[in-house]
Write a protein that holds these residues in place. Structure first.
Motif, PDB file in Angstrom:
ATOM      1  N   THR A 107      38.271  38.146  37.192  1.00 57.10           N
ATOM      2  CA  THR A 107      38.959  37.403  38.394  1.00 57.10           C
ATOM      3  C   THR A 107      39.871  36.371  37.988  1.00 57.10           C
ATOM      4  N   ASP A 108      40.223  36.717  36.467  1.00 59.52           N
ATOM      5  CA  ASP A 108      41.102  35.849  36.211  1.00 59.52           C
ATOM      6  C   ASP A 108      42.474  36.637  35.768  1.00 59.52           C
ATOM      7  N   GLU A 109      43.497  35.756  35.624  1.00 61.00           N
ATOM      8  CA  GLU A 109      44.734  36.403  35.386  1.00 61.00           C
ATOM      9  C   GLU A 109      44.899  37.013  33.849  1.00 61.00           C
ATOM     10  N   VAL A 110      44.239  36.070  33.079  1.00 60.80           N
ATOM     11  CA  VAL A 110      44.442  36.360  31.517  1.00 60.80           C
ATOM     12  C   VAL A 110      42.674  36.437  31.441  1.00 60.80           C
ATOM     13  N   PRO A 111      41.967  37.699  31.310  1.00 62.47           N
ATOM     14  CA  PRO A 111      40.721  37.696  30.789  1.00 62.47           C
ATOM     15  C   PRO A 111      40.258  37.141  29.353  1.00 62.47           C
ATOM     16  N   ASP A 179      31.790  34.309  47.702  1.00 64.74           N
ATOM     17  CA  ASP A 179      33.011  34.286  48.154  1.00 64.74           C
ATOM     18  C   ASP A 179      33.945  33.142  47.805  1.00 64.74           C
ATOM     19  N   ARG A 180      33.258  32.008  47.517  1.00 67.02           N
ATOM     20  CA  ARG A 180      33.907  31.004  46.965  1.00 67.02           C
ATOM     21  C   ARG A 180      34.655  31.081  45.811  1.00 67.02           C
ATOM     22  N   ARG A 181      34.146  32.187  45.052  1.00 63.16           N
ATOM     23  CA  ARG A 181      34.765  32.719  43.683  1.00 63.16           C
ATOM     24  C   ARG A 181      35.960  33.333  44.117  1.00 63.16           C
ATOM     25  N   PRO A 182      37.289  33.067  43.346  1.00 62.65           N
ATOM     26  CA  PRO A 182      38.314  33.859  43.662  1.00 62.65           C
ATOM     27  C   PRO A 182      38.365  35.156  43.152  1.00 62.65           C
ATOM     28  N   SER A 183      38.925  36.214  44.180  1.00 69.17           N
ATOM     29  CA  SER A 183      39.030  37.561  43.703  1.00 69.17           C
ATOM     30  C   SER A 183      40.444  37.843  43.269  1.00 69.17           C
ATOM     31  N   ARG A 184      40.535  38.987  42.461  1.00 70.24           N
ATOM     32  CA  ARG A 184      41.672  39.033  41.585  1.00 70.24           C
ATOM     33  C   ARG A 184      42.299  40.665  41.692  1.00 70.24           C
ATOM     34  N   GLU A 185      43.394  40.703  42.085  1.00 71.33           N
ATOM     35  CA  GLU A 185      43.973  41.930  42.188  1.00 71.33           C
ATOM     36  C   GLU A 185      44.693  42.505  41.012  1.00 71.33           C
ATOM     37  N   HIS A 186      44.358  43.654  40.237  1.00 69.68           N
ATOM     38  CA  HIS A 186      44.878  44.158  39.012  1.00 69.68           C
ATOM     39  C   HIS A 186      45.240  45.672  38.968  1.00 69.68           C
TER      40      HIS A 186
END
Length: 278
Positions: A107-111, A179-186
């Motif tokens: 869910t991070d841009e850079v794992p 759901d408070r934790r942000p999701s991320r599209e990859h």
């Protein structure tokens, strides 16, 4: 003690014996470790018995150590305790989620690039082995027609998707916390600057963008089954003091189930990633 090294399989795993403690905190050792990670994905230092200060120092030789947001070790805030014992970690209640195949930081841009895990206590019952699956090799083994079909597909990753595998019927309050934790599209296929490609699947992969839910779920399940078949998997049977590192960007991993009363206790550090998912 003489140092011995061996590759554990044709695609995954590199084991070192006879190198322990402060001897690991050496720039040459770190460079060799980095090269082995690039080649084999997982590096095991058998019975390394590295203490916390040296664990942090060795991690820093590999890159920037990621601070622990919750559950950090009091003396070394870079270290997270991995346990199901709530008296030792505020995150103990979520550890059952690690029994499912996953990649940290999706869910991070850079794992994170690398994870280091050392065994402080192991279970008397032999529970809690760790398995790794090589997602570079899994992608490379796909048929060319399937690789073309996967090009351009994108997947939504979320903490909630992983937790639903453990608790499929959460209360509204529990779901709100997730759901408070942000999701991320990859992208479904992660392409590195080097040109190397891997499958970005696992427990956090909840849905395929612009696909019907059932169709997307079936595709993600099929690819996860493909990536975790025995030819791509390494099982590590823990001994006291083992230190294991893995390429977090190209390896799925999971803990084999262990009970909430297990004595299993691991100390973990993570090295920051250097390349966004693209």
């Amino acid at each position: 003690m003489a140092v011995t090294v061996r590759e554990l399989g044709p695609t995954i795993g590199f084991e070192v014996s006879g190198l322990s403690g402060g001897r690991l905190v050496d720039r040459g050792v770190a460079e060799e470790c980095r090269a082995a990670l690039a080649r084999c994905g997982v590096v095991i230092y058998r019975e390394a018995d590295i203490d916390d200060a040296d664990l942090v120092a060795f991690s820093r030789l590999l890159g920037q150590v990621v601070p622990v947001p919750m559950g950090g070790h009091a003396a070394h805030p870079e270290i997270q305790r991995i346990t199901r014992d709530p008296s030792k970690s505020p995150l103990a209640a979520y550890r059952e989620g690690t029994f499912h195949w996953h990649i940290d930081g999706t869910t991070d841009e850079v794992p994170n690039s690398t994870t280091l895990l050392t065994a402080r206590q192991i279970s008397d019952a032999g529970e809690g082995d760790t398995e790794f699956a090589h997602t570079y090799a899994a992608y490379e083994a796909l048929a060319e027609t399937e690789k073309k079909e996967l090009d351009g597909l994108r997947v939504v990753h979320s903490f909630a998707a992983a937790q639903l595998l453990v608790q499929p019927d959460p209360s509204p309050e529990e779901r709100a916390v997730w759901d408070r934790r942000p999701s991320r599209e990859h992208p479904l296929v992660w392409t590195r600057r080097s040109g190397r490609r891997s499958l970005l699947v696992g427990a956090t992969a909840g849905e395929v963008v612009d696909r019907p839910a059932e169709e997307g779920r079936a595709l993600l399940d099929r690819l996860l089954d493909w990536a975790t078949q025995p030819r791509f998997v390494l099982r590590h049977r823990w001994r006291q003091g083992d230190l294991v590192l893995w390429d977090n960007t190209g390896m799925l991993h999971r803990a084999l189930p262990y009970s909430a009363s297990s004595s299993r206790l691991m100390h973990r550090t993570c090295v920051a990633g250097e390349e966004a998912v693209a």
